[in-house]
Design a protein around this motif. Sequence first.
Motif, short mmCIF file in Angstrom:
data_model
loop_
_atom_site.label_atom_id
_atom_site.label_comp_id
_atom_site.label_asym_id
_atom_site.label_seq_id
_atom_site.Cartn_x
_atom_site.Cartn_y
_atom_site.Cartn_z
N GLY A 168 4.96 -10.93 12.20
CA GLY A 168 6.26 -11.13 11.61
C GLY A 168 6.93 -12.67 11.80
N GLU A 169 6.18 -13.63 11.97
CA GLU A 169 6.47 -14.94 12.13
C GLU A 169 5.66 -15.80 10.94
N GLU A 170 6.23 -16.55 10.20
CA GLU A 170 5.60 -17.32 9.42
C GLU A 170 4.70 -18.23 10.41
N PRO A 171 3.38 -18.49 9.67
CA PRO A 171 2.54 -19.36 10.56
C PRO A 171 2.81 -20.74 10.28
N PRO A 203 5.00 -1.76 10.81
CA PRO A 203 4.58 -2.67 9.93
C PRO A 203 5.25 -3.61 9.08
N VAL A 204 4.80 -4.83 9.11
CA VAL A 204 5.77 -5.97 8.29
C VAL A 204 5.39 -5.65 7.02
N GLU A 205 6.18 -5.67 6.05
CA GLU A 205 6.01 -5.89 4.57
C GLU A 205 5.25 -7.10 4.16
N PRO A 206 4.45 -7.06 3.16
CA PRO A 206 3.81 -8.17 2.81
C PRO A 206 4.99 -9.14 1.96
N VAL A 245 0.66 -1.18 -0.05
CA VAL A 245 0.05 -0.20 0.11
C VAL A 245 0.99 1.43 0.20
N ASP A 246 0.37 2.23 -0.38
CA ASP A 246 1.08 3.52 -0.54
C ASP A 246 1.34 4.22 1.21
N GLU A 247 2.64 5.03 1.10
CA GLU A 247 2.94 5.16 2.20
C GLU A 247 2.04 6.08 2.90
N SER A 248 1.25 6.93 1.92
CA SER A 248 0.34 8.14 2.57
C SER A 248 -0.82 7.06 3.42
N VAL A 249 -1.11 6.01 3.06
CA VAL A 249 -2.26 5.26 3.66
C VAL A 249 -1.38 4.62 5.23
N ILE A 250 -0.37 4.29 5.27
CA ILE A 250 0.33 3.79 6.35
C ILE A 250 0.52 5.06 7.40
N THR A 251 0.54 6.32 6.81
CA THR A 251 0.80 7.61 7.58
C THR A 251 -0.62 7.89 8.25
N THR A 252 -1.52 7.66 7.55
CA THR A 252 -2.94 8.05 7.86
C THR A 252 -3.30 6.68 8.94
N LYS A 277 -4.88 -5.58 -0.70
CA LYS A 277 -4.43 -4.61 0.07
C LYS A 277 -5.04 -4.62 1.27
N VAL A 278 -6.17 -5.07 1.47
CA VAL A 278 -6.98 -4.97 2.63
C VAL A 278 -6.22 -5.65 3.87
N PRO A 279 -5.61 -6.93 3.70
CA PRO A 279 -4.88 -7.71 4.70
C PRO A 279 -3.69 -6.88 5.09
N THR A 280 -3.00 -5.88 4.25
CA THR A 280 -1.78 -5.37 4.52
C THR A 280 -2.28 -3.99 5.45
N VAL A 281 -3.38 -3.54 4.96
CA VAL A 281 -3.85 -2.34 5.70
C VAL A 281 -4.12 -2.85 7.31
N LEU A 282 -4.88 -3.95 7.26
CA LEU A 282 -5.23 -4.48 8.81
C LEU A 282 -4.28 -4.67 9.77
N ALA A 283 -3.28 -5.43 8.92
CA ALA A 283 -2.27 -6.06 9.54
C ALA A 283 -1.22 -4.77 10.31
N ALA A 284 -1.13 -3.86 9.42
CA ALA A 284 -0.41 -2.53 9.75
C ALA A 284 -0.85 -1.76 10.91
N TYR A 285 -2.31 -1.52 10.74
CA TYR A 285 -3.02 -0.92 11.87
C TYR A 285 -2.86 -1.77 13.22
N ASP A 286 -2.84 -2.72 13.29
CA ASP A 286 -2.92 -3.69 14.50
C ASP A 286 -1.36 -3.49 15.02
N ARG A 287 -0.51 -3.55 14.24
CA ARG A 287 0.83 -3.35 14.81
C ARG A 287 1.22 -2.00 15.28
#
Length: 382
Positions: free
Chosen positions: A167-170, A148-151, A76-83, A131-141
Amino acid sequence: MADDLQKGLDDVLVAESSLSYIDGDAGLLAYRGYDIKDLAREASYEEVLYLLWRGELPDRDALDEFATELAAERAVDESVITTLDGLAAADERPMAALRTAVSMLSASDPEESDPDDLDAALRKGRRIAAKVPTVLAAYDRLRNGQEPVEPREDLGYAANFLYMLDGEEPDDVAAETFDMALILHADHGLNASTFTGMVIASTLADTYSAVTGGVSALAGSLHGGANQDVMETLLELDESEKDPTDWIRDAIDNDRRIPGWGHRVYNVKDPRAEILTEKSAELGENSGEKKWYDYAATIEEYLTEEEQFPEKGLAPNVDFYSGTVYYQLGIDLDMYTPIFAMSRVGGWVGHVLEYQEDNRLIRPRARYVGPENREFVPIDDR
């Protein structure tokens, strides 16, 4: 035009769909003719997305190409992470953060919105789903003070999300279980969030608008929040240190509503709950901690006794066991509904595409019950 009022649109046919079929009396759910139990046990979430969006299950080459395209869109774009970081600092609810982020994703989409280009709409839907999983995982962290952990593109959809959370492979059991849960939640007819997305799409709004609307509808406690409520109930039971049967008996005697019980469509046990019952037990056996499954199973056994609920329609729904599954995977309680949204994006996009193939603006009417023939009085004379 009929004047019969159907509050809540109960049993009102508003569209035709080939995505999912539900038989509430038989406890049957099928996606495009395939029984949900077969799909959950044999397919991957990526296969189910392909099925919902393109109508057929892919062969190996088609699946590999589709999964590769999906994985390539995860960043996802860095602006999304910033928000998201700002929302985390404000202690925003995860579903509200997701709603904001999905709306933002359109800003970085490389394609213009064209209501007549369904292929472009599908590509937009694919980007959202990626992108939704990336958004959710980043927000939780971020809200837990972590970066955030890169996908990773080499992991499957479900495994990559769990990896981004901590950050660990399941392990295989966790990845397979979570993948199965995503499949079970991917579509379910014209539920409130799907219908919301379709109404928005019927105006020829873009896919981002429709999915944002779906997220907003799912956030309500009458639609997507019961899985969290179930787990909170089981945690309360655990803290009470009471025998589960005694606890549930007291709850019923006090007219307490038990979340995850009963469904608007099913008159028998939700077929999705049947599958998650098995996975909850398997996770407990794998970890050596079976109490969460045991609590749920004890409550189900007690509530299904004839003297408790003799009427039809009161049986476990999908939320009753999904909470125990997510909890055993180490996922925070308030992430359960966002995970529901992550899965249901597949159905939302599928229904939007299907409806727009033969689009008609959805425009119901209301029966007027207000006053009539009132005489206007100028403001100085009121």
